[in-house]
Design a protein around this motif. Structure first.
Motif, PDB file in Angstrom:
ATOM      1  N   THR A 114      68.688  56.160 -69.354  1.00 32.65           N
ATOM      2  CA  THR A 114      67.274  55.787 -69.403  1.00 32.65           C
ATOM      3  C   THR A 114      66.600  56.328 -68.152  1.00 32.65           C
ATOM      4  O   THR A 114      67.060  56.084 -67.039  1.00 32.65           O
ATOM      5  CB  THR A 114      67.120  54.260 -69.475  1.00 32.65           C
ATOM      6  OG1 THR A 114      67.864  53.772 -70.592  1.00 32.65           O
ATOM      7  CG2 THR A 114      65.670  53.862 -69.641  1.00 32.65           C
ATOM      8  N   SER A 115      65.522  57.057 -68.366  1.00 32.79           N
ATOM      9  CA  SER A 115      64.792  57.632 -67.234  1.00 32.79           C
ATOM     10  C   SER A 115      63.292  57.481 -67.477  1.00 32.79           C
ATOM     11  O   SER A 115      62.854  57.297 -68.607  1.00 32.79           O
ATOM     12  CB  SER A 115      65.155  59.107 -67.054  1.00 32.79           C
ATOM     13  OG  SER A 115      64.803  59.839 -68.204  1.00 32.79           O
ATOM     14  N   ALA A 116      62.528  57.559 -66.388  1.00 31.67           N
ATOM     15  CA  ALA A 116      61.076  57.428 -66.497  1.00 31.67           C
ATOM     16  C   ALA A 116      60.455  58.668 -67.122  1.00 31.67           C
ATOM     17  O   ALA A 116      59.434  58.584 -67.792  1.00 31.67           O
ATOM     18  CB  ALA A 116      60.467  57.190 -65.124  1.00 31.67           C
ATOM     19  N   ARG A 117      61.068  59.815 -66.894  1.00 28.19           N
ATOM     20  CA  ARG A 117      60.593  61.091 -67.435  1.00 28.19           C
ATOM     21  C   ARG A 117      61.766  61.814 -68.084  1.00 28.19           C
ATOM     22  O   ARG A 117      62.923  61.457 -67.844  1.00 28.19           O
ATOM     23  CB  ARG A 117      60.046  61.965 -66.302  1.00 28.19           C
ATOM     24  CG  ARG A 117      58.794  61.410 -65.668  1.00 28.19           C
ATOM     25  CD  ARG A 117      58.413  62.264 -64.515  1.00 28.19           C
ATOM     26  NE  ARG A 117      59.330  61.860 -63.420  1.00 28.19           N
ATOM     27  CZ  ARG A 117      59.190  62.192 -62.166  1.00 28.19           C
ATOM     28  NH1 ARG A 117      58.225  62.963 -61.815  1.00 28.19           N
ATOM     29  NH2 ARG A 117      60.026  61.767 -61.256  1.00 28.19           N
ATOM     30  N   PRO A 118      61.477  62.830 -68.871  1.00 24.69           N
ATOM     31  CA  PRO A 118      62.586  63.612 -69.436  1.00 24.69           C
ATOM     32  C   PRO A 118      63.472  64.158 -68.312  1.00 24.69           C
ATOM     33  O   PRO A 118      62.974  64.595 -67.275  1.00 24.69           O
ATOM     34  CB  PRO A 118      61.887  64.756 -70.175  1.00 24.69           C
ATOM     35  CG  PRO A 118      60.512  64.262 -70.446  1.00 24.69           C
ATOM     36  CD  PRO A 118      60.170  63.325 -69.320  1.00 24.69           C
ATOM     37  N   LEU A 119      64.777  64.105 -68.542  1.00 24.03           N
ATOM     38  CA  LEU A 119      65.709  64.598 -67.530  1.00 24.03           C
ATOM     39  C   LEU A 119      65.644  66.117 -67.430  1.00 24.03           C
ATOM     40  O   LEU A 119      65.535  66.808 -68.436  1.00 24.03           O
ATOM     41  CB  LEU A 119      67.145  64.211 -67.895  1.00 24.03           C
ATOM     42  CG  LEU A 119      67.566  62.771 -67.688  1.00 24.03           C
ATOM     43  CD1 LEU A 119      69.003  62.584 -68.158  1.00 24.03           C
ATOM     44  CD2 LEU A 119      67.452  62.369 -66.229  1.00 24.03           C
ATOM     45  N   ASP A 120      65.752  66.595 -66.218  1.00 24.18           N
ATOM     46  CA  ASP A 120      65.872  68.032 -65.990  1.00 24.18           C
ATOM     47  C   ASP A 120      67.196  68.474 -66.621  1.00 24.18           C
ATOM     48  O   ASP A 120      68.229  67.819 -66.420  1.00 24.18           O
ATOM     49  CB  ASP A 120      65.881  68.274 -64.472  1.00 24.18           C
ATOM     50  CG  ASP A 120      66.018  69.718 -64.097  1.00 24.18           C
ATOM     51  OD1 ASP A 120      66.761  70.457 -64.771  1.00 24.18           O
ATOM     52  OD2 ASP A 120      65.388  70.119 -63.107  1.00 24.18           O
ATOM     53  N   PRO A 121      67.215  69.545 -67.396  1.00 18.33           N
ATOM     54  CA  PRO A 121      68.447  69.993 -68.053  1.00 18.33           C
ATOM     55  C   PRO A 121      69.617  70.224 -67.095  1.00 18.33           C
ATOM     56  O   PRO A 121      70.764  69.931 -67.416  1.00 18.33           O
ATOM     57  CB  PRO A 121      68.049  71.300 -68.747  1.00 18.33           C
ATOM     58  CG  PRO A 121      66.577  71.194 -68.941  1.00 18.33           C
ATOM     59  CD  PRO A 121      66.072  70.382 -67.781  1.00 18.33           C
ATOM     60  N   ILE A 122      69.315  70.695 -65.895  1.00 18.12           N
ATOM     61  CA  ILE A 122      70.384  70.921 -64.909  1.00 18.12           C
ATOM     62  C   ILE A 122      70.976  69.590 -64.460  1.00 18.12           C
ATOM     63  O   ILE A 122      72.197  69.432 -64.384  1.00 18.12           O
ATOM     64  CB  ILE A 122      69.844  71.728 -63.699  1.00 18.12           C
ATOM     65  CG1 ILE A 122      69.447  73.125 -64.174  1.00 18.12           C
ATOM     66  CG2 ILE A 122      70.880  71.798 -62.583  1.00 18.12           C
ATOM     67  CD1 ILE A 122      68.693  73.938 -63.137  1.00 18.12           C
ATOM     68  N   LEU A 123      70.115  68.606 -64.208  1.00 14.38           N
ATOM     69  CA  LEU A 123      70.579  67.277 -63.809  1.00 14.38           C
ATOM     70  C   LEU A 123      71.371  66.634 -64.944  1.00 14.38           C
ATOM     71  O   LEU A 123      72.414  66.010 -64.714  1.00 14.38           O
ATOM     72  CB  LEU A 123      69.388  66.388 -63.423  1.00 14.38           C
ATOM     73  CG  LEU A 123      69.715  64.944 -63.059  1.00 14.38           C
ATOM     74  CD1 LEU A 123      70.649  64.888 -61.856  1.00 14.38           C
ATOM     75  CD2 LEU A 123      68.445  64.171 -62.778  1.00 14.38           C
ATOM     76  N   GLU A 124      70.891  66.791 -66.162  1.00 18.43           N
ATOM     77  CA  GLU A 124      71.590  66.235 -67.332  1.00 18.43           C
ATOM     78  C   GLU A 124      72.995  66.823 -67.445  1.00 18.43           C
ATOM     79  O   GLU A 124      73.962  66.097 -67.666  1.00 18.43           O
ATOM     80  CB  GLU A 124      70.784  66.528 -68.590  1.00 18.43           C
ATOM     81  CG  GLU A 124      71.369  65.916 -69.836  1.00 18.43           C
ATOM     82  CD  GLU A 124      70.526  66.197 -71.068  1.00 18.43           C
ATOM     83  OE1 GLU A 124      71.130  66.276 -72.152  1.00 18.43           O
ATOM     84  OE2 GLU A 124      69.291  66.334 -70.952  1.00 18.43           O
ATOM     85  N   THR A 125      73.113  68.118 -67.271  1.00 15.38           N
ATOM     86  CA  THR A 125      74.409  68.792 -67.354  1.00 15.38           C
ATOM     87  C   THR A 125      75.334  68.313 -66.242  1.00 15.38           C
ATOM     88  O   THR A 125      76.520  68.043 -66.486  1.00 15.38           O
ATOM     89  CB  THR A 125      74.226  70.322 -67.267  1.00 15.38           C
ATOM     90  OG1 THR A 125      73.364  70.736 -68.323  1.00 15.38           O
ATOM     91  CG2 THR A 125      75.550  71.043 -67.379  1.00 15.38           C
ATOM     92  N   ARG A 126      74.813  68.187 -65.030  1.00 12.21           N
ATOM     93  CA  ARG A 126      75.635  67.711 -63.908  1.00 12.21           C
ATOM     94  C   ARG A 126      76.116  66.284 -64.140  1.00 12.21           C
ATOM     95  O   ARG A 126      77.274  65.955 -63.884  1.00 12.21           O
ATOM     96  CB  ARG A 126      74.847  67.814 -62.602  1.00 12.21           C
ATOM     97  CG  ARG A 126      74.695  69.258 -62.131  1.00 12.21           C
ATOM     98  CD  ARG A 126      73.904  69.420 -60.865  1.00 12.21           C
ATOM     99  NE  ARG A 126      74.232  68.462 -59.818  1.00 12.21           N
ATOM    100  CZ  ARG A 126      73.385  68.104 -58.868  1.00 12.21           C
ATOM    101  NH1 ARG A 126      72.167  68.610 -58.830  1.00 12.21           N
ATOM    102  NH2 ARG A 126      73.751  67.246 -57.951  1.00 12.21           N
ATOM    103  N   LEU A 127      75.216  65.437 -64.632  1.00 11.15           N
ATOM    104  CA  LEU A 127      75.569  64.046 -64.905  1.00 11.15           C
ATOM    105  C   LEU A 127      76.632  63.963 -65.994  1.00 11.15           C
ATOM    106  O   LEU A 127      77.624  63.245 -65.863  1.00 11.15           O
ATOM    107  CB  LEU A 127      74.321  63.263 -65.311  1.00 11.15           C
ATOM    108  CG  LEU A 127      74.479  61.772 -65.573  1.00 11.15           C
ATOM    109  CD1 LEU A 127      75.043  61.054 -64.362  1.00 11.15           C
ATOM    110  CD2 LEU A 127      73.131  61.165 -65.958  1.00 11.15           C
ATOM    111  N   LYS A 128      76.438  64.731 -67.059  1.00 11.50           N
ATOM    112  CA  LYS A 128      77.402  64.748 -68.163  1.00 11.50           C
ATOM    113  C   LYS A 128      78.767  65.243 -67.683  1.00 11.50           C
ATOM    114  O   LYS A 128      79.798  64.651 -68.008  1.00 11.50           O
ATOM    115  CB  LYS A 128      76.881  65.611 -69.305  1.00 11.50           C
ATOM    116  CG  LYS A 128      77.773  65.625 -70.505  1.00 11.50           C
ATOM    117  CD  LYS A 128      77.185  66.429 -71.640  1.00 11.50           C
ATOM    118  CE  LYS A 128      78.160  66.417 -72.800  1.00 11.50           C
ATOM    119  NZ  LYS A 128      77.742  67.255 -73.890  1.00 11.50           N
ATOM    120  N   THR A 129      78.774  66.296 -66.901  1.00 10.36           N
ATOM    121  CA  THR A 129      80.026  66.857 -66.379  1.00 10.36           C
ATOM    122  C   THR A 129      80.748  65.841 -65.501  1.00 10.36           C
ATOM    123  O   THR A 129      81.969  65.673 -65.607  1.00 10.36           O
ATOM    124  CB  THR A 129      79.742  68.155 -65.591  1.00 10.36           C
ATOM    125  OG1 THR A 129      79.077  69.077 -66.455  1.00 10.36           O
ATOM    126  CG2 THR A 129      81.024  68.774 -65.075  1.00 10.36           C
TER     127      THR A 129
END
Length: 147
Positions: A114-129
């Motif tokens: 859950t985030s206030a704004r759409p996640l940056d794709p790079i941040l999303e990938t890092r978090l998922k990894t």
């Protein structure tokens, strides 16, 4: 008997059938679609759960719904069993328990971000990894925005 344990018992039995048929993911998707249809339609839920309607009528309704949703024979028969046993109201709980069991069997982990704004794709990938590395499982993100 507690509703959760009933749901888990039915979900486990359906998972075992799906594993034998090598179709547990497909069965899960069909079950989710059917449960969502039941959740989103009070009229359908009433028609299938209300004992004022004969079991025969309820089965005819479910048979038509099975055709419209293009359900496999396995899922159709499973839902007919729930009707026979008076457990159709448990279908959403069974679908949820089945999804959990399928994910465990397939080595997947669901994470809600859950985030206030759409996640940056790079941040999303890092978090998922990072989550995959820590858990040792494939992570499936369910993203939500909450301003």
């Amino acid at each position: 008997m507690i509703v959760g344990s009933i749901a888990r018992r039915y979900a486990k039995a359906l998972l075992e059938i799906g594993v034998q048929q090598h179709s547990f993911d497909a069965i899960g998707k069909e079950l989710d679609r059917t449960a969502e249809m039941l959740r989103s339609s009070p009229e359908l839920r009433n028609a299938l759960e209300n004992p004022i309607f004969s079991l025969e009528k309820r089965k005819l309704i479910m048979d038509e719904l099975s055709r419209r949703l293009a359900l496999s024979k396995t899922v159709r028969n499973f839902i007919m069993l729930l009707l026979d046993k008076g457990r159709i109201a448990s279908l959403p709980d069974i679908a949820r328990a089945h999804r959990t069991l399928v994910d465990e069997h397939a080595g997947r982990l669901r994470a809600t971000v859950t985030s206030a704004r759409p996640l940056d794709p790079i941040l999303e990938t890092r978090l998922k990894t990072a989550l995959e590395k820590q858990s040792g499982k494939v992570v499936i993100f369910e993203k939500r925005e909450d301003p």
